[in-house]
Design an enzyme around this catalytic site. Sequence first.
Site, short mmCIF file in Angstrom:
data_model
loop_
_atom_site.label_atom_id
_atom_site.label_comp_id
_atom_site.label_asym_id
_atom_site.label_seq_id
_atom_site.Cartn_x
_atom_site.Cartn_y
_atom_site.Cartn_z
N ARG A 11 -9.18 -12.97 -19.28
CA ARG A 11 -10.41 -12.20 -19.00
C ARG A 11 -11.64 -13.09 -19.13
NH1 ARG A 11 -7.11 -8.82 -22.25
NH2 ARG A 11 -6.71 -6.76 -21.40
N GLY A 28 -10.59 -5.73 -25.16
CA GLY A 28 -10.48 -4.47 -24.41
C GLY A 28 -10.41 -4.67 -22.91
N SER A 29 -11.02 -3.74 -22.21
CA SER A 29 -11.01 -3.59 -20.75
C SER A 29 -10.41 -4.71 -19.92
CB SER A 29 -12.45 -3.36 -20.30
OG SER A 29 -12.51 -3.19 -18.91
N ASN A 30 -9.48 -4.32 -19.05
CA ASN A 30 -8.88 -5.23 -18.09
C ASN A 30 -9.95 -5.91 -17.25
OD1 ASN A 30 -6.38 -6.18 -17.25
ND2 ASN A 30 -6.25 -4.79 -15.54
N CYS A 31 -11.00 -5.16 -16.95
CA CYS A 31 -12.07 -5.68 -16.09
C CYS A 31 -13.26 -6.14 -16.92
CB CYS A 31 -12.46 -4.62 -15.06
SG CYS A 31 -11.13 -4.29 -13.89
#
Lengths: 138, 427
Positions: free
Chosen positions: A92, A63-66
């Site tokens: 990531r 998930g999440s880019n960050c």
Amino acid sequence: MKEIIKGRGAIKGIAEGEALVCPDSIQGWAGIDEVTGVIIEKGHVAEGTSIAGRILVIPSSKGSNCWSGHFNSAMINGVKPAGWVVSQIDSRVGVAAVVVGSPMVVDFSDVDPCQVIKTGDWVKVNGDSGEVEISRQG
Amino acid sequence: MVRLTDVEKAILRGDNGRLQQKALENIISYAEALGAQELCVVTKATLGLGAQPYLNNIQSDDYNQIFSRVYMCTDEVLDISHNKFSAECFCMTCTENCDTEDYEEVGLTKEYFDKNRRFLEVARAAGVSMASTCTPYLLGWLPLKGEHFVTTESSNAMFCNSLLGACGNPDGVEAAAWSAICGRTPKWGLHCAENRYASHEFKIECPAQSAIDWDVIGYTIGRLLPAGGIPVITGDFAYPTIAEVKQLFATIATTSGAVMCHILGMTPEGQTMTMATGGHGVKESFNVSTAEYQKSLTMLCDVTPGPVDFISLGCPHYTLEEIRDVANYISGKKIKSGVRLYLWTAYPIKEMARASGYLDVIEDAGGRIMTSSCPIMVGQSIMKQSRGVVLDGAKQAHYIRSMTDAAVYYGDKYRCIDAAISGKWDH
């Protein structure tokens, strides 16, 4: 009983601790409580368990880019895994590796650490040699 | 061991100052972690800056100290305001956590608003341009084919990789900052041609004729895509327009980790199936059926009709064309008393809407054009005591559920405007 599996050292150093195996990784957004380090992802196999001081065993990020930012916040709050074992690194995870700084071994070609290592095993991560030593009762 | 050019060696020596030196040290550590052999030059960056909530973990009011700890990962306090970011890399701000002008409307305090402006002012002094949008490509921030970029916005990464043929990895806020500062990133992942091929085919067998169709298609593809996969979209459909493709890319990146997607015949690296897959074929094919489309809709929109009082349009940020469409539809109508209708866009586009007369039409109807942020970026404060929330972006509808106990409804912009006028959501 001891077993050694070999990957590639991504972050140098040696760490050991109790394994926390997350075969479906941990999501970035709403994945861990950034103050306590407890996994809050709904339906997660280790929901309610803290990553603090554990050897985190994951296939990759999710998930999440960050994704790294959530581990960064946890680390700033004094909570971080002692070491990491990652089946295949991705960008990531690469950033989280640098941000957290704990020893990390990645990129296993012939074994899947998420299968071999069980939660509760005592694991020694050697980020210099790429070796991961697994000790378990029996 | 990462091979460095002479320019990189000079940055590492500190010739461009300590800030760029530390940024490159981090990039080299990142490259070593990935197993990259060399770095590539980054010429475009967008970065989430200002008073982001995760900065609250640092008990300090000194932005240099906060920036150094959170973004640069060091206890050493680096002076951001007197050290410029890379001149080679054009860096703009990504969305903020507040509207550019109005904090009361979104339930935030003046104290927060002032802190956000103060933090952004430091970034501006370091050479960052102020755009504050998730759609920088609408404002001329356009990395072209083969150009290397970094961004903290996943829908933007998807847009630039897929439609422009530019190269960027999903690597988060810290690495984006390091790259914007030193102008380098590891040559790894999507920065290398061999890692950009499609692995999974998605055949479109559902409606694909509007922005909401493509929004739901993207949400569905992301749900079905295995981890690490890159989709190629095939089928008998008219190529999506800018407003449609913007939705598609935002939602694939909501339900999956992908930041690259080929559309057969449309995107530059997916002109043929052989091109898209590198001649290797795909591992698996999925049908995006009407049943899967409906399943996604069910996940996004509550089934029980009810009263609504918070309507938010524009995720990702609206184009001027979408604002025009809203103005044309709402002209002469009035939204119900007690209902808030927001359109979100970038502030230069709001100015274009003002100059074009659309802003007046929307305000006359009782709506507002908001800038630089969105409900999920502002957080819970924006919804106040809302009973029913209405959204035309699936990314917004997906994430807002964890922020509110209100009913959440999702539909196309016209249906959302109808709900703003009637004050209720009907099926």
